[in-house]
Enzyme design. Sequence first.
Site, short mmCIF file in Angstrom:
data_model
loop_
_atom_site.label_atom_id
_atom_site.label_comp_id
_atom_site.label_asym_id
_atom_site.label_seq_id
_atom_site.Cartn_x
_atom_site.Cartn_y
_atom_site.Cartn_z
N CYS A 12 3.07 29.10 -15.83
CA CYS A 12 2.54 29.64 -17.09
C CYS A 12 1.92 28.55 -17.95
O CYS A 12 2.46 28.18 -18.99
CB CYS A 12 3.66 30.35 -17.84
SG CYS A 12 4.37 31.64 -16.82
N PRO A 33 0.82 -1.22 0.00
CA PRO A 33 0.00 0.00 0.00
C PRO A 33 0.85 1.27 0.00
O PRO A 33 1.88 1.33 0.66
CB PRO A 33 -0.78 -0.12 1.31
CG PRO A 33 0.13 -0.90 2.22
CD PRO A 33 0.85 -1.88 1.32
N ARG A 91 -0.80 4.90 -1.26
CA ARG A 91 -1.77 5.96 -1.03
C ARG A 91 -2.56 5.79 0.27
O ARG A 91 -2.76 6.75 1.02
CB ARG A 91 -2.75 5.97 -2.22
CG ARG A 91 -3.67 7.18 -2.28
CD ARG A 91 -4.72 7.00 -3.38
NE ARG A 91 -4.17 6.70 -4.68
CZ ARG A 91 -3.83 7.62 -5.59
NH1 ARG A 91 -4.03 8.89 -5.35
NH2 ARG A 91 -3.32 7.24 -6.75
C1 LIG Z 1 2.34 2.42 -7.17
C2 LIG Z 1 2.46 1.02 -6.76
C3 LIG Z 1 1.96 0.60 -5.53
C4 LIG Z 1 1.22 1.52 -4.58
O1 LIG Z 1 -0.05 1.85 -5.06
P1 LIG Z 1 -1.07 2.68 -4.15
O2 LIG Z 1 -2.23 2.87 -5.03
O3 LIG Z 1 -0.41 3.95 -3.79
O4 LIG Z 1 -1.39 1.84 -2.96
C5 LIG Z 1 2.16 -0.72 -5.16
N1 LIG Z 1 2.81 -1.58 -5.98
C6 LIG Z 1 3.29 -1.23 -7.19
C7 LIG Z 1 3.98 -2.22 -8.03
C8 LIG Z 1 3.13 0.08 -7.62
O5 LIG Z 1 3.58 0.44 -8.82
#
Ligand SMILES: *Cc1c(COP(=O)(O)O)cnc(C)c1O
Length: 414
Positions: A341, A273, A275
């Site tokens: 801009c 995780p 986000r």
């Molecule tokens: C970006 C990414 C995540 C994290 O995704 P979230 O939506 O921020 O939880 C996990 N694993 C991989 C391989 C990613 O590219």
Amino acid sequence: MGFTYRNERLFAEELDCEAIAEEYGTPCYVYSRAAMEAALAQYHQALKGCEYLVCYAVKANSNIAVLDTLARCGAGFDIVSVGELERVLAAGGDPGKVVFSGVVKRPDEMRRALQVGIRCFNVESAAELEVLQSVAAELNVRAPVSVRVNPDVDAGTHPYISTGLRENKFGVATDAAMALLRRATTMENIHITGLDCHIGSQLVDMSPLLDALQQLLLMVDALQAEGIHIRHLDLGGGIGVRYRDEEPPAVADYIAAVREALGDRDLGLVFEPGRSIVANAGVLLTRVHYLKETDAHSFALVDAAMNDFIRPALYQAWVDIQATSPNDAEPRLWNIVGPVCETGDFLGKDRELALASGTLLAIHGAGAYGFVMSSNYNTRPRAAEVMIDGNKPYLIRERETIGDLLRGEHRLPQ
Ligand SMILES: *Cc1c(COP(=O)(O)O)cnc(C)c1O
């Protein structure tokens, strides 16, 4: 938790955001330590009793104070570059809890990751597996490998952050993945440990995640029948957060559904995780400099721009924008725009707010994919980052100076 309004004034834990902006200037990212710890704790809580690892996706917010905070709470890390690996090490993270994702891992990146002993490479193509075999052979080690499966499911999110469709560059389709895994078992310096997938970000419905899981489980069972034992499943990240009125699945419900689907299979679990750990643990503070009325719109011109926070411009993302203290002005609809801009340089449109010159605004939900995506476009120094812990503020990244921006550039000889 984290950010609350008290008598219409925004507080970051125990500190008034106006005071934070006075001290550190604007634009400024402010994070709540307690909020990120609480978000991580939800994963730990839901996974109690399992063999598991929560590998925070470093790309969401890679400040070493953030990584340190999460490492102290037991997090591992999902990295997508050797730079992110060096951040994890600088933050005191355990390389044994690192998984390495991404479609282009260079040999030098593989070498460093093998030397420090990461947990697993999430391999995304047959060609990558061959290179990893030869790098591991040079070092005389066995590389732990999970194959990233592209399950061809629609995550139902913005196309730029949807990654599990056949047409995307990520992972290997199920049939090809089976062939790749068979081949991997014949490679001397490769050790197959898992299967992984990551189908997209900001998912507000867990059914695509569970569909992808079902496909991985079919593969696990088919491989078992061939004598190939998969030890862990890594289901990636992707759980969405509430920016406005989204209703993402609760982490506890999602993980309970995953655990139920596993049945009595002997599988460890990894989640990545990003986000859902940090998005709502951060705000971006920005000050209104000018108000400008045109025939078409009322513009509030603020000191943060798309270079500081690109999600509205890049993904048409809606983020909540609020004043951090009350104000006598008449509320009306404003377009909140920055100094860059470009007409695409907006943070929010048609927001009903009471604004005056000097009003401090908070852009909520800015803890993930905020600072990390900022740039120096228009020769704008990147913002300061501050972590709040109770009633204490810590400057965790200094505001850049113009000198920082010019460093490394050279004029031609006279
Ligand atoms: C970006 C990414 C995540 C994290 O995704 P979230 O939506 O921020 O939880 C996990 N694993 C991989 C391989 C990613 O590219």
